[in-house]
Scaffold this motif. Structure first.
Motif, short mmCIF file in Angstrom:
data_model
loop_
_atom_site.label_atom_id
_atom_site.label_comp_id
_atom_site.label_asym_id
_atom_site.label_seq_id
_atom_site.Cartn_x
_atom_site.Cartn_y
_atom_site.Cartn_z
N GLY A 1 1.46 11.63 0.43
CA GLY A 1 0.32 11.06 1.14
C GLY A 1 0.09 11.64 2.52
O GLY A 1 -0.78 11.19 3.26
N THR B 1 0.85 -1.18 0.00
CA THR B 1 0.00 0.00 0.00
C THR B 1 0.89 1.24 0.00
O THR B 1 1.86 1.30 0.76
CB THR B 1 -0.91 0.01 1.25
N VAL C 1 -1.17 -1.16 -4.25
CA VAL C 1 -0.30 -1.16 -5.43
C VAL C 1 0.17 -2.59 -5.68
O VAL C 1 0.53 -3.30 -4.73
CB VAL C 1 0.93 -0.25 -5.19
N SER D 1 2.80 -1.02 4.41
CA SER D 1 2.11 0.24 4.15
C SER D 1 3.17 1.33 4.10
O SER D 1 3.90 1.54 5.08
CB SER D 1 1.10 0.53 5.26
N ASN E 1 0.49 5.36 0.30
CA ASN E 1 -0.41 6.48 0.58
C ASN E 1 -1.87 6.04 0.61
O ASN E 1 -2.74 6.66 0.01
CB ASN E 1 -0.17 7.63 -0.40
N ASN E 2 -2.09 4.92 1.29
CA ASN E 2 -3.42 4.33 1.50
C ASN E 2 -4.08 3.79 0.24
O ASN E 2 -5.29 3.58 0.23
CB ASN E 2 -4.34 5.33 2.22
N LYS E 3 -3.29 3.57 -0.81
CA LYS E 3 -3.83 2.98 -2.04
C LYS E 3 -3.07 1.68 -2.33
O LYS E 3 -1.84 1.66 -2.31
CB LYS E 3 -3.66 3.93 -3.23
#
Length: 163
Positions: free
Chosen positions: A83, A13, A19, A77, A15-17
């Motif tokens: 982010g 993850t 990948v 993370s 920046n909270n997305k």
């Protein structure tokens, strides 16, 4: 051996997305963040973990991304400077760096801010000595560290007042 056999798949993850990346295993987290994901707030400096400009937060800890192979990012993370800003605008540490003139050329600033965030998340009551120790691995070639320490102390106080 074909080129595809020399690659690994890494899921993490940023920046909270989520990948997922398919890449050579000898690449660093720094290279993937900058070159593949376009997160150029992560800077490339010495490539041997001495300057700290590549610092990001991995699972809550400040990490020098130039020395972390991409495979080590599996399941982690990662937070970069891109982010850090929240829905209410700049993070208090970012704002404090601006307000206290802790930015010179700006090259080291993202790493300084992320190192400060990792410290204050772990130790919300960090003393000046704690701050100086945590920032030890981040080099600023433009100025002394007085304004940087003052900014982090101000951010600490602001963040503690919000709790």
């Amino acid at each position: 051996m074909s080129n595809i056999e020399n690659k690994i798949e890494v899921s993490f993850t940023v920046n909270n997305k989520p990948v997922e990346i398919f890449t050579a295993p000898n690449r660093t987290l720094l290279e993937v963040l900058r070159e593949d994901l376009g997160l150029i707030g992560v800077k490339q400096g010495c490539d041997d973990s001495n300057c700290g400009v590549c610092t990001v937060i991995v699972d809550g800890k400040a990490v020098k991304s130039c020395c972390m192979l991409i495979g080590q990012a599996e399941g982690t993370s990662v937070i970069t400077i891109e982010g850090l800003e929240g829905e209410n605008g700049l993070h208090p540490i970012q704002k404090a760096f601006i307000d206290h003139f802790a930015i010179q050329c700006g090259f080291c600033t993202p790493a300084m801010i992320l190192s400060a965030k990792a410290l204050l998340d772990e130790n919300p009551n960090a003393t000046e000595d704690d701050i100086r120790e945590a920032m030890h691995g981040n080099i600023c070639r433009c100025t002394g560290y007085k304004k940087i320490v003052e900014a982090i102390e101000a951010a600490r106080d602001e963040m503690n007042a919000q709790v």
